[in-house]
Design a protein around this motif. Structure first.
Motif, PDB file in Angstrom:
ATOM      1  N   ALA A  82     -12.797   4.281  -9.448  1.00 52.31           N
ATOM      2  CA  ALA A  82     -11.457   3.945  -8.994  1.00 52.31           C
ATOM      3  C   ALA A  82     -11.318   4.205  -7.493  1.00 52.31           C
ATOM      4  CB  ALA A  82     -10.427   4.753  -9.761  1.00 52.31           C
ATOM      5  N   ASN A  83     -12.073   5.147  -6.952  1.00 52.36           N
ATOM      6  CA  ASN A  83     -12.015   5.417  -5.514  1.00 52.36           C
ATOM      7  C   ASN A  83     -13.177   4.729  -4.795  1.00 52.36           C
ATOM      8  OD1 ASN A  83      -9.682   6.877  -5.433  1.00 52.36           O
ATOM      9  ND2 ASN A  83     -10.685   8.839  -5.776  1.00 52.36           N
ATOM     10  N   ASP A  84     -13.295   3.434  -4.989  1.00 52.60           N
ATOM     11  CA  ASP A  84     -14.347   2.630  -4.379  1.00 52.60           C
ATOM     12  C   ASP A  84     -13.794   1.969  -3.117  1.00 52.60           C
ATOM     13  OD1 ASP A  84     -16.227   0.762  -3.630  1.00 52.60           O
ATOM     14  OD2 ASP A  84     -16.545  -0.008  -5.656  1.00 52.60           O
ATOM     15  N   PRO A  85     -14.183   2.456  -1.933  1.00 51.42           N
ATOM     16  CA  PRO A  85     -13.607   1.917  -0.706  1.00 51.42           C
ATOM     17  C   PRO A  85     -13.918   0.432  -0.488  1.00 51.42           C
ATOM     18  CG  PRO A  85     -15.391   3.436  -0.197  1.00 51.42           C
ATOM     19  CD  PRO A  85     -15.140   3.535  -1.669  1.00 51.42           C
ATOM     20  N   VAL A  86     -15.093  -0.009  -0.913  1.00 48.76           N
ATOM     21  CA  VAL A  86     -15.453  -1.420  -0.726  1.00 48.76           C
ATOM     22  C   VAL A  86     -14.568  -2.304  -1.596  1.00 48.76           C
ATOM     23  CG1 VAL A  86     -17.312  -3.117  -0.958  1.00 48.76           C
ATOM     24  CG2 VAL A  86     -17.813  -0.829  -0.073  1.00 48.76           C
ATOM     25  N   ALA A  87     -14.365  -1.892  -2.848  1.00 45.98           N
ATOM     26  CA  ALA A  87     -13.504  -2.660  -3.753  1.00 45.98           C
ATOM     27  C   ALA A  87     -12.063  -2.680  -3.232  1.00 45.98           C
ATOM     28  CB  ALA A  87     -13.557  -2.076  -5.157  1.00 45.98           C
ATOM     29  N   MET A  88     -11.602  -1.538  -2.724  1.00 46.15           N
ATOM     30  CA  MET A  88     -10.231  -1.480  -2.193  1.00 46.15           C
ATOM     31  C   MET A  88     -10.075  -2.396  -0.977  1.00 46.15           C
ATOM     32  SD  MET A  88      -8.987   2.412  -2.392  1.00 46.15           S
ATOM     33  CE  MET A  88      -9.542   3.430  -3.728  1.00 46.15           C
ATOM     34  N   LEU A  89     -11.077  -2.404  -0.113  1.00 48.60           N
ATOM     35  CA  LEU A  89     -11.011  -3.278   1.053  1.00 48.60           C
ATOM     36  C   LEU A  89     -10.977  -4.738   0.606  1.00 48.60           C
ATOM     37  CD1 LEU A  89     -11.051  -3.965   4.040  1.00 48.60           C
ATOM     38  CD2 LEU A  89     -13.547  -3.671   4.001  1.00 48.60           C
ATOM     39  N   GLN A  90     -11.839  -5.110  -0.345  1.00 52.49           N
ATOM     40  CA  GLN A  90     -11.855  -6.493  -0.827  1.00 52.49           C
ATOM     41  C   GLN A  90     -10.515  -6.874  -1.453  1.00 52.49           C
ATOM     42  OE1 GLN A  90     -14.180  -8.795  -0.118  1.00 52.49           O
ATOM     43  NE2 GLN A  90     -14.983  -7.115   1.116  1.00 52.49           N
ATOM     44  N   MET A  91      -9.945  -5.973  -2.219  1.00 55.28           N
ATOM     45  CA  MET A  91      -8.645  -6.243  -2.828  1.00 55.28           C
ATOM     46  C   MET A  91      -7.580  -6.394  -1.741  1.00 55.28           C
ATOM     47  SD  MET A  91      -7.432  -6.856  -5.663  1.00 55.28           S
ATOM     48  CE  MET A  91      -6.117  -6.741  -6.821  1.00 55.28           C
ATOM     49  N   GLY A  92      -7.635  -5.547  -0.728  1.00 56.76           N
ATOM     50  CA  GLY A  92      -6.695  -5.648   0.378  1.00 56.76           C
ATOM     51  C   GLY A  92      -6.810  -6.974   1.107  1.00 56.76           C
ATOM     52  N   LEU A  93      -8.043  -7.432   1.318  1.00 58.60           N
ATOM     53  CA  LEU A  93      -8.248  -8.715   1.992  1.00 58.60           C
ATOM     54  C   LEU A  93      -7.742  -9.873   1.135  1.00 58.60           C
ATOM     55  CD1 LEU A  93     -11.767  -8.081   3.552  1.00 58.60           C
ATOM     56  CD2 LEU A  93      -9.547  -8.051   4.717  1.00 58.60           C
ATOM     57  N   ARG A  94      -7.914  -9.771  -0.172  1.00 64.01           N
ATOM     58  CA  ARG A  94      -7.384 -10.810  -1.073  1.00 64.01           C
ATOM     59  C   ARG A  94      -5.866 -10.832  -1.040  1.00 64.01           C
ATOM     60  NH1 ARG A  94     -11.511 -10.147  -6.133  1.00 64.01           N
ATOM     61  NH2 ARG A  94     -13.236 -11.226  -5.131  1.00 64.01           N
ATOM     62  N   ARG A  95      -5.253  -9.641  -1.041  1.00 65.89           N
ATOM     63  CA  ARG A  95      -3.786  -9.567  -0.969  1.00 65.89           C
ATOM     64  C   ARG A  95      -3.301 -10.135   0.372  1.00 65.89           C
ATOM     65  NH1 ARG A  95      -2.962 -10.818  -4.857  1.00 65.89           N
ATOM     66  NH2 ARG A  95      -0.796 -10.783  -4.272  1.00 65.89           N
ATOM     67  N   TYR A  96      -4.048  -9.848   1.439  1.00 69.09           N
ATOM     68  CA  TYR A  96      -3.708 -10.376   2.764  1.00 69.09           C
ATOM     69  C   TYR A  96      -3.737 -11.906   2.734  1.00 69.09           C
ATOM     70  CZ  TYR A  96      -3.944 -11.359   7.756  1.00 69.09           C
ATOM     71  OH  TYR A  96      -3.690 -11.858   9.001  1.00 69.09           O
ATOM     72  N   ASP A  97      -4.829 -12.464   2.190  1.00 71.68           N
ATOM     73  CA  ASP A  97      -4.963 -13.925   2.115  1.00 71.68           C
ATOM     74  C   ASP A  97      -3.852 -14.554   1.284  1.00 71.68           C
ATOM     75  OD1 ASP A  97      -7.215 -13.856   3.719  1.00 71.68           O
ATOM     76  OD2 ASP A  97      -8.626 -13.979   2.043  1.00 71.68           O
ATOM     77  N   ALA A  98      -3.343 -13.804   0.294  1.00 71.98           N
ATOM     78  CA  ALA A  98      -2.263 -14.308  -0.563  1.00 71.98           C
ATOM     79  C   ALA A  98      -0.887 -14.114   0.094  1.00 71.98           C
ATOM     80  CB  ALA A  98      -2.301 -13.609  -1.920  1.00 71.98           C
ATOM     81  N   GLY A  99      -0.854 -13.471   1.268  1.00 79.35           N
ATOM     82  CA  GLY A  99       0.415 -13.259   1.960  1.00 79.35           C
ATOM     83  C   GLY A  99       1.172 -12.019   1.513  1.00 79.35           C
ATOM     84  N   ASP A 100       0.547 -11.194   0.680  1.00 84.64           N
ATOM     85  CA  ASP A 100       1.168  -9.953   0.199  1.00 84.64           C
ATOM     86  C   ASP A 100       0.744  -8.818   1.130  1.00 84.64           C
ATOM     87  OD1 ASP A 100       2.079  -7.717  -1.108  1.00 84.64           O
ATOM     88  OD2 ASP A 100       1.067  -8.141  -3.007  1.00 84.64           O
ATOM     89  N   TYR A 101       1.395  -8.743   2.298  1.00 84.34           N
ATOM     90  CA  TYR A 101       0.962  -7.818   3.335  1.00 84.34           C
ATOM     91  C   TYR A 101       1.203  -6.358   2.992  1.00 84.34           C
ATOM     92  CZ  TYR A 101       0.637 -12.214   5.817  1.00 84.34           C
ATOM     93  OH  TYR A 101       0.318 -13.490   6.173  1.00 84.34           O
ATOM     94  N   ASP A 102       2.253  -6.062   2.222  1.00 82.24           N
ATOM     95  CA  ASP A 102       2.512  -4.669   1.840  1.00 82.24           C
ATOM     96  C   ASP A 102       1.357  -4.116   1.015  1.00 82.24           C
ATOM     97  OD1 ASP A 102       4.924  -4.630   3.183  1.00 82.24           O
ATOM     98  OD2 ASP A 102       6.123  -5.061   1.389  1.00 82.24           O
ATOM     99  N   ASP A 103       0.954  -4.868  -0.021  1.00 79.10           N
ATOM    100  CA  ASP A 103      -0.178  -4.428  -0.838  1.00 79.10           C
ATOM    101  C   ASP A 103      -1.480  -4.444  -0.036  1.00 79.10           C
ATOM    102  OD1 ASP A 103       1.049  -3.635  -3.146  1.00 79.10           O
ATOM    103  OD2 ASP A 103       0.499  -5.402  -4.324  1.00 79.10           O
ATOM    104  N   ALA A 104      -1.623  -5.436   0.835  1.00 78.72           N
ATOM    105  CA  ALA A 104      -2.834  -5.508   1.658  1.00 78.72           C
ATOM    106  C   ALA A 104      -2.988  -4.233   2.479  1.00 78.72           C
ATOM    107  CB  ALA A 104      -2.775  -6.730   2.574  1.00 78.72           C
ATOM    108  N   VAL A 105      -1.904  -3.829   3.142  1.00 82.25           N
ATOM    109  CA  VAL A 105      -1.954  -2.624   3.973  1.00 82.25           C
ATOM    110  C   VAL A 105      -2.244  -1.399   3.112  1.00 82.25           C
ATOM    111  CG1 VAL A 105      -0.583  -1.087   5.450  1.00 82.25           C
ATOM    112  CG2 VAL A 105      -0.500  -3.566   5.796  1.00 82.25           C
ATOM    113  N   ARG A 106      -1.646  -1.349   1.941  1.00 85.19           N
ATOM    114  CA  ARG A 106      -1.859  -0.201   1.052  1.00 85.19           C
ATOM    115  C   ARG A 106      -3.333  -0.098   0.633  1.00 85.19           C
ATOM    116  NH1 ARG A 106      -1.609   0.333  -4.366  1.00 85.19           N
ATOM    117  NH2 ARG A 106      -0.682  -1.714  -4.681  1.00 85.19           N
ATOM    118  N   TYR A 107      -3.913  -1.194   0.178  1.00 90.27           N
ATOM    119  CA  TYR A 107      -5.318  -1.174  -0.249  1.00 90.27           C
ATOM    120  C   TYR A 107      -6.260  -0.887   0.917  1.00 90.27           C
ATOM    121  CZ  TYR A 107      -4.612  -2.930  -5.023  1.00 90.27           C
ATOM    122  OH  TYR A 107      -4.260  -3.066  -6.338  1.00 90.27           O
ATOM    123  N   ILE A 108      -6.032  -1.560   2.042  1.00 92.51           N
ATOM    124  CA  ILE A 108      -6.919  -1.372   3.191  1.00 92.51           C
ATOM    125  C   ILE A 108      -6.794   0.052   3.729  1.00 92.51           C
ATOM    126  CG2 ILE A 108      -7.434  -2.149   5.530  1.00 92.51           C
ATOM    127  CD1 ILE A 108      -6.484  -4.979   4.606  1.00 92.51           C
TER     128      ILE A 108
END
Length: 152
Positions: free
Chosen positions: A1-27
């Motif tokens: 669950a504390n996988d920084p690579v997975a969190m970064l990828q999820m953040g980038l996906r949220r960013y691409d989807a326009g969900d900047y709040d979640d993107a910032v949180r994951y990144i």
């Protein structure tokens, strides 16, 4: 669950989807776990003011953290920032480090500095040799196949 690579990828996906709040949180979570790429992405977000308020100090902080973590483009950007603030000596030091990590933009910046007499022939030659070695070290049949697949 504390996988920084997975969190970064999820953040980038949220960013691409326009969900900047979640993107910032994951990144941010990825960066807190020490991911250099996440720090680099946060520097970009603070530079652009996307999902966060523009903040030059936080931008530089995350660039520094990414550079310490070995991120070549972050190191290049720190050099550009130093140049823009009139600290050419510091800029050149950042670019030499980044070139040794294989950063093409840093090598280009050093060429300009060499032609302008700001970098010695010896320092430029050493950076060029290290850059070539770094680029060679990243070559593999798998990477070449992936690059070909990407072009198709």
């Amino acid at each position: 669950a504390n996988d920084p690579v997975a969190m970064l990828q999820m953040g980038l996906r949220r960013y691409d989807a326009g969900d900047y709040d979640d993107a910032v949180r994951y990144i941010s979570n990825s960066a807190e776990l020490g991911d250099a790429g996440a720090h680099f992405q946060l520097s970009y977000l603070y530079h652009e003011g996307t999902g966060v308020e523009k903040d030059a100090k936080k931008e530089v902080y995350h660039l520094e953290q990414a550079a310490i973590g070995g991120h070549p483009t972050a190191r290049y950007n720190l050099g550009a920032n130093e140049k823009n603030n009139g600290r050419m000596g510091r800029a050149i030091k950042h670019w030499i480090i980044a070139a040794k990590l294989g950063c093409n933009d840093s090598l280009d910046a050093l060429k300009v500095c060499f032609r302008g007499g700001l970098v010695t022939k010896e320092d430029f030659a050493a950076a060029l040799r290290a850059h070539q070695a770094a680029v060679e070290a990243t070559k593999s049949p798998q990477r070449e196949a992936a690059e070909e697949a990407r072009k198709e």
